[in-house]
Every structure is written in C-alpha cells, then in structure tokens.
Design a protein around this motif. Structure first.
Motif, PDB file in Angstrom:
ATOM      1  N   LEU A 156       5.835   5.008   5.944  1.00 50.07           N
ATOM      2  CA  LEU A 156       5.141   5.240   4.679  1.00 50.07           C
ATOM      3  C   LEU A 156       5.239   6.698   4.237  1.00 50.07           C
ATOM      4  O   LEU A 156       5.500   6.987   3.077  1.00 50.07           O
ATOM      5  N   LEU A 170       5.206   3.275   0.311  1.00 45.57           N
ATOM      6  CA  LEU A 170       4.521   2.251  -0.487  1.00 45.57           C
ATOM      7  C   LEU A 170       5.181   2.083  -1.847  1.00 45.57           C
ATOM      8  O   LEU A 170       5.255   0.970  -2.372  1.00 45.57           O
ATOM      9  N   GLU A 225       6.744  -1.228  -3.331  1.00 42.34           N
ATOM     10  CA  GLU A 225       6.333  -1.742  -4.635  1.00 42.34           C
ATOM     11  C   GLU A 225       7.547  -1.993  -5.529  1.00 42.34           C
ATOM     12  O   GLU A 225       7.632  -3.028  -6.203  1.00 42.34           O
ATOM     13  N   ASP A 252      -5.085   1.733   4.365  1.00 41.11           N
ATOM     14  CA  ASP A 252      -3.629   1.810   4.260  1.00 41.11           C
ATOM     15  C   ASP A 252      -2.977   0.496   4.694  1.00 41.11           C
ATOM     16  O   ASP A 252      -1.987   0.059   4.112  1.00 41.11           O
ATOM     17  N   LYS A 300      -3.508  -2.007   1.893  1.00 42.30           N
ATOM     18  CA  LYS A 300      -2.657  -1.717   0.735  1.00 42.30           C
ATOM     19  C   LYS A 300      -1.204  -2.085   1.018  1.00 42.30           C
ATOM     20  O   LYS A 300      -0.514  -2.662   0.171  1.00 42.30           O
ATOM     21  N   GLY A 301      -0.729  -1.760   2.221  1.00 42.46           N
ATOM     22  CA  GLY A 301       0.646  -2.091   2.578  1.00 42.46           C
ATOM     23  C   GLY A 301       0.901  -3.589   2.548  1.00 42.46           C
ATOM     24  O   GLY A 301       1.905  -4.061   2.004  1.00 42.46           O
ATOM     25  N   GLU A 349       0.817  -4.927  -1.006  1.00 42.79           N
ATOM     26  CA  GLU A 349       2.002  -4.564  -1.785  1.00 42.79           C
ATOM     27  C   GLU A 349       3.213  -5.431  -1.418  1.00 42.79           C
ATOM     28  O   GLU A 349       4.246  -5.355  -2.066  1.00 42.79           O
ATOM     29  N   TYR A 366       2.656  -4.984   9.907  1.00 41.13           N
ATOM     30  CA  TYR A 366       2.250  -3.579   9.885  1.00 41.13           C
ATOM     31  C   TYR A 366       2.028  -3.134  11.322  1.00 41.13           C
ATOM     32  O   TYR A 366       1.252  -3.750  12.045  1.00 41.13           O
TER      33      TYR A 366
END
Length: 221
Positions: free
Chosen positions: A52, A60, A64, A86, A89-90, A93, A98
């Motif tokens: 990231l 990110l 995206e 985080d 959000k990852g 998206e 992760y």
C-alpha cells in the motif's frame, strides 16, 4: 501462474521474488504505484501482490483504478498498515485478501493458491483430469497411480492447461504464465514443454489449435 509483485522495499521484494520463482510462479516485480498501474492497464496477470505504501501512487489508488477498469484479477494486499480501518478500506476497494508484514512465505503461498482457486471457481484444491492428478500445494503430479517427476515449467504449463480445459490458450498467454519479463526465453521453449508433456501423457493429450495455440479438450462423459 504469472504474478505481479508491487513492493518498494528492496529486501522484501527480493525475498518474495526469489522465494516464489522456484515454486513455478513467473514473478514480475515493480517498485512504484505508477508503474504498477500502467502494467495492469496493458498486461495480463493471474494475481497481484500489492503493497500500500508505494512511491508515486498509493497502493489503494492502484487497486481503485484496477477495479474501476473492470478488471477481476485477484489482489493480495501485503502491507505494514495493520489497523482495522486500512484492512477494511483495502477489502472494500476490491482486494481479495490482506496480509500484514512481517509474513511467512508458506502462508503467502497458501493464500495465493486459495485466492486463485476461488477466482477459478474451483472448490477442489487438486486438479484431476482422467488419471492425472495435480496437487499445486504439494507441487506433485501423479498419473495412473504413479508419482511423476515434472520440472517446474512443465508443472506450471500443465496446471495452466488443466485449469482451462476446453479453452484454447494462445502461445503468448502460455509463455506469459511461464516466464517473467527479465527471463531470456528460447523461441521454441513452449513447444519443447508441450512435447515433453505429450510424451508423458500421450500424443493426443494436448491439442494444437492452428493459428491460435493449444488446449486440453474436455473429457468425454
């Protein structure tokens, strides 16, 4: 399987690249987000390992942009950002998994296999075709009940073909799944691998589609 590794930490990237390549993965390594964004716009990969905190473009944003273009290539985020926000959000998206650094190479390999299996809509971890059984986790092949010693390139090619039974794969697509950008490849290397697999499993196992490429036909019921 062709992987795009996007990691700006030179030591970590080297560990991953050196660790994954002997397992049959063709690893292309980029060190900034802009280069990764461009590569993903113009080339095909089976899976992306994405940091990231990248220079030039955040990971990110790369993710995206990838999903905004409609790409379904699986993405495994590998980052030092360990807070829940985080991670959420990852995943929101469009990441498929992760992992937080530090990591274990065996676990990364297991996650790569699991993500790839899901993206291929396949529940069974092994590939079975007639009397051929391929185990990607153990990196083994058996035929008619006997274990075979198959070099890693042929193993990767066999896996790719059996994951796409009934589909013709172009020479370019097969070469991309076997070799990374920085490898020198003989012009007839793919044909040699095809020839060797036919010697092991029969001359009609892999069909040549003139002007297109190669395929393994669907089994007759």
């Amino acid at each position: 399987m062709r992987l795009l590794l996007v990691e700006d930490d030179l030591d970590l990237g080297d560990v991953l690249s050196r660790g994954l390549t002997p397992l049959g993965y063709a690893v292309d390594w980029l060190k900034d987000g802009e280069s990764a964004n461009e590569a993903l716009r113009n080339e095909s990969f089976d899976l992306v390992i994405l940091d990231l905190g990248l220079p030039k473009m955040d990971g990110l944003q790369v993710l995206e942009n990838l999903r905004a273009r409609g790409s379904k290539v699986p993405v495994l985020i590998l980052t030092a950002r360990e807070n829940v926000e985080d991670r959420v959000k990852g995943l929101d998206e469009g990441a498929d998994d992760y992992m937080v650094k530090p990591f274990d190479l065996d676990e990364i390999c297991a996650r790569i296999r699991a993500i790839h299996r899901r993206s291929s809509d396949r529940a069974d971890p092994k590939l079975t075709y007639g009397e051929i059984i391929v185990d990607p986790a153990a990196h083994t092949v058996s035929y008619k009940g006997e274990d075979l010693n198959i070099p890693r390139r042929e193993f990767s090619l066999l896996q790719k073909l059996l994951e796409n039974v009934g589909r013709a794969l172009s020479r370019e697509a097969l070469n991309q799944s076997l070799y990374s950008w920085d490898e020198d490849v003989d012009s007839n290397a793919l044909e040699v691998h095809i020839h060797n697999l036919r010697k092991k499993f029969g001359s009609t196992f892999i069909r040549t589609i003139r002007g297109v490429g190669y395929m393994v036909e669907k089994e007759q019921k």
